[in-house]
Design a protein around this motif. Sequence first.
Motif, PDB file in Angstrom:
ATOM      1  N   ALA A 102      27.949-111.036 -16.184  1.00 48.06           N
ATOM      2  CA  ALA A 102      28.968-111.952 -16.699  1.00 48.06           C
ATOM      3  C   ALA A 102      29.461-111.488 -18.063  1.00 48.06           C
ATOM      4  N   ARG A 103      28.544-111.019 -18.911  1.00 46.24           N
ATOM      5  CA  ARG A 103      28.944-110.512 -20.226  1.00 46.24           C
ATOM      6  C   ARG A 103      29.791-109.254 -20.083  1.00 46.24           C
ATOM      7  N   ALA A 104      29.368-108.361 -19.190  1.00 45.45           N
ATOM      8  CA  ALA A 104      30.094-107.103 -19.013  1.00 45.45           C
ATOM      9  C   ALA A 104      31.503-107.343 -18.465  1.00 45.45           C
ATOM     10  N   SER A 105      31.619-108.223 -17.473  1.00 46.58           N
ATOM     11  CA  SER A 105      32.936-108.503 -16.886  1.00 46.58           C
ATOM     12  C   SER A 105      33.887-109.097 -17.929  1.00 46.58           C
ATOM     13  N   SER A 106      33.368-110.008 -18.726  1.00 45.11           N
ATOM     14  CA  SER A 106      34.188-110.629 -19.754  1.00 45.11           C
ATOM     15  C   SER A 106      34.577-109.611 -20.821  1.00 45.11           C
ATOM     16  N   PHE A 107      33.629-108.741 -21.180  1.00 43.93           N
ATOM     17  CA  PHE A 107      33.932-107.694 -22.161  1.00 43.93           C
ATOM     18  C   PHE A 107      35.093-106.839 -21.667  1.00 43.93           C
ATOM     19  N   ALA A 108      34.977-106.339 -20.422  1.00 43.49           N
ATOM     20  CA  ALA A 108      36.015-105.463 -19.874  1.00 43.49           C
ATOM     21  C   ALA A 108      37.365-106.169 -19.807  1.00 43.49           C
ATOM     22  N   GLU A 109      37.358-107.436 -19.379  1.00 40.45           N
ATOM     23  CA  GLU A 109      38.608-108.196 -19.264  1.00 40.45           C
ATOM     24  C   GLU A 109      39.310-108.312 -20.613  1.00 40.45           C
ATOM     25  N   HIS A 110      38.577-108.690 -21.637  1.00 42.15           N
ATOM     26  CA  HIS A 110      39.201-108.906 -22.946  1.00 42.15           C
ATOM     27  C   HIS A 110      39.486-107.591 -23.667  1.00 42.15           C
ATOM     28  N   TRP A 111      38.684-106.580 -23.385  1.00 44.19           N
ATOM     29  CA  TRP A 111      38.947-105.269 -23.971  1.00 44.19           C
ATOM     30  C   TRP A 111      40.296-104.733 -23.480  1.00 44.19           C
ATOM     31  N   MET A 112      40.528-104.836 -22.182  1.00 44.99           N
ATOM     32  CA  MET A 112      41.795-104.345 -21.636  1.00 44.99           C
ATOM     33  C   MET A 112      42.961-105.255 -22.022  1.00 44.99           C
ATOM     34  N   ALA A 113      42.691-106.556 -22.160  1.00 45.30           N
ATOM     35  CA  ALA A 113      43.754-107.473 -22.592  1.00 45.30           C
ATOM     36  C   ALA A 113      44.234-107.138 -23.989  1.00 45.30           C
ATOM     37  N   ASP A 114      43.361-106.530 -24.800  1.00 44.76           N
ATOM     38  CA  ASP A 114      43.736-106.128 -26.158  1.00 44.76           C
ATOM     39  C   ASP A 114      44.286-104.714 -26.209  1.00 44.76           C
ATOM     40  N   GLY A 115      44.554-104.125 -25.038  1.00 45.46           N
ATOM     41  CA  GLY A 115      45.193-102.817 -24.988  1.00 45.46           C
ATOM     42  C   GLY A 115      44.265-101.650 -24.744  1.00 45.46           C
ATOM     43  N   GLY A 116      42.973-101.913 -24.567  1.00 42.51           N
ATOM     44  CA  GLY A 116      42.034-100.827 -24.320  1.00 42.51           C
ATOM     45  C   GLY A 116      42.014-100.418 -22.858  1.00 42.51           C
ATOM     46  N   GLU A 117      41.461 -99.231 -22.602  1.00 42.84           N
ATOM     47  CA  GLU A 117      41.324 -98.750 -21.232  1.00 42.84           C
ATOM     48  C   GLU A 117      40.061 -99.320 -20.585  1.00 42.84           C
ATOM     49  N   GLN A 118      40.005 -99.258 -19.264  1.00 42.91           N
ATOM     50  CA  GLN A 118      38.848 -99.742 -18.525  1.00 42.91           C
ATOM     51  C   GLN A 118      37.577 -99.056 -19.017  1.00 42.91           C
ATOM     52  N   PRO A 119      36.581 -99.813 -19.487  1.00 45.61           N
ATOM     53  CA  PRO A 119      35.344 -99.177 -19.955  1.00 45.61           C
ATOM     54  C   PRO A 119      34.579 -98.540 -18.795  1.00 45.61           C
ATOM     55  N   SER A 120      33.868 -97.472 -19.078  1.00 46.00           N
ATOM     56  CA  SER A 120      32.962 -96.907 -18.090  1.00 46.00           C
ATOM     57  C   SER A 120      31.702 -97.758 -18.060  1.00 46.00           C
ATOM     58  N   ILE A 121      31.040 -97.804 -16.887  1.00 40.72           N
ATOM     59  CA  ILE A 121      29.900 -98.700 -16.703  1.00 40.72           C
ATOM     60  C   ILE A 121      28.761 -97.981 -15.997  1.00 40.72           C
ATOM     61  N   LEU A 122      27.549 -98.197 -16.482  1.00 41.57           N
ATOM     62  CA  LEU A 122      26.339 -97.755 -15.806  1.00 41.57           C
ATOM     63  C   LEU A 122      25.494 -98.989 -15.537  1.00 41.57           C
ATOM     64  N   GLU A 123      25.163 -99.239 -14.259  1.00 34.44           N
ATOM     65  CA  GLU A 123      24.296-100.350 -13.917  1.00 34.44           C
ATOM     66  C   GLU A 123      22.855 -99.867 -13.824  1.00 34.44           C
TER      67      GLU A 123
END
Length: 331
Positions: free
Chosen positions: A195-216
């Motif tokens: 949930a934290r990661a999904s929210s981070f990615a959503e708001h990061w891209m909303a602020d103009g950033g690119e999709q973060p890379s992810i390792l589970e």
Amino acid sequence: MNARTPRLEEVASLAGVSTATVSRFLNNPAMVAQQTAQRVQAAIVETGYLPNLNAGALASNRSRLIAALVPDIAQSIFNDTMEAMIEQLSADGNSVVMSLTGPDNRRLEAQIDAALSRRVDAIILTGIVSDLETRKRLKSQSATVIETWGLPEDPIDVAVGFSHAAVGREMARFLHGRGYRRPHLVVPRSGRSQARASSFAEHWMADGGEQPSILEVNIPSHFGQGRLAFRGLTDLEHRPDVVVCGSDWIAQGLLVEAQAAGVRVPDQLAVTGFGNLRLAGDMRPTITSVDIDGARIASEVHRILRARAAGEVLPSSLVDVGFRIIARESA
């Protein structure tokens, strides 16, 4: 020959109080004046009296048993909260039984069954129960059910925690404000972390950033995962300038491996953790982390159970304890 069992009347006589006062002390020590409580306690010790908890439970319709269910206790972020909670609840005359549900909650239903069969007064859950049938079943029970470390939209009974989505959002804003541009997320496979990661990615891209890379990574998280995560950075198409770790343990392992490789933190690579464990402040460099007030979670649970025992109506079924981002040397 068996020794004679001391009686309640003997305790009362020795303490110079009524049997009702002794019973009140046994049921709720905080309701008895301190000096009186000390005399009663001394009389109990001297006589060797042990209350019949089964009889008391039948008379009051309260078992004074509380089940606290946690995924694990090895290197657990929940340990401080559980310790404070057990101490406070025990001081009120409750017996807290802590059970392990496993990292993936595979033993959750079995532990809930065991708790309910023992007629516990309350079940304290770590995290939010996602299974709808289990939630429905718990809602039908008379026991108080407290979900902790999360804030569901529709709590089973009462919830004490914080929004993991809000944590992700604020961490994205924090790192964006510090000028980082290429985040990499190391995410344990738990609902809270995701949930934290999904929210981070959503708001990061909303602020103009690119999709973060992810390792589970698997749960529970541990030091070794951070070391492996660092080694995997070379396989990424674009080397990140900040790694957002799902726990302080992962962040610690990553920092150790980075230092061994001669990577300067945070100049060449920044790192953040989650949980603000003691090691976050003890590491060099110290770890930027998210602090959760576990002591307040424990105190709120204690307050809720006291109110329920007194028959009081709770003002709200949701208690938001919030969180803080603690900025340190690593980011």
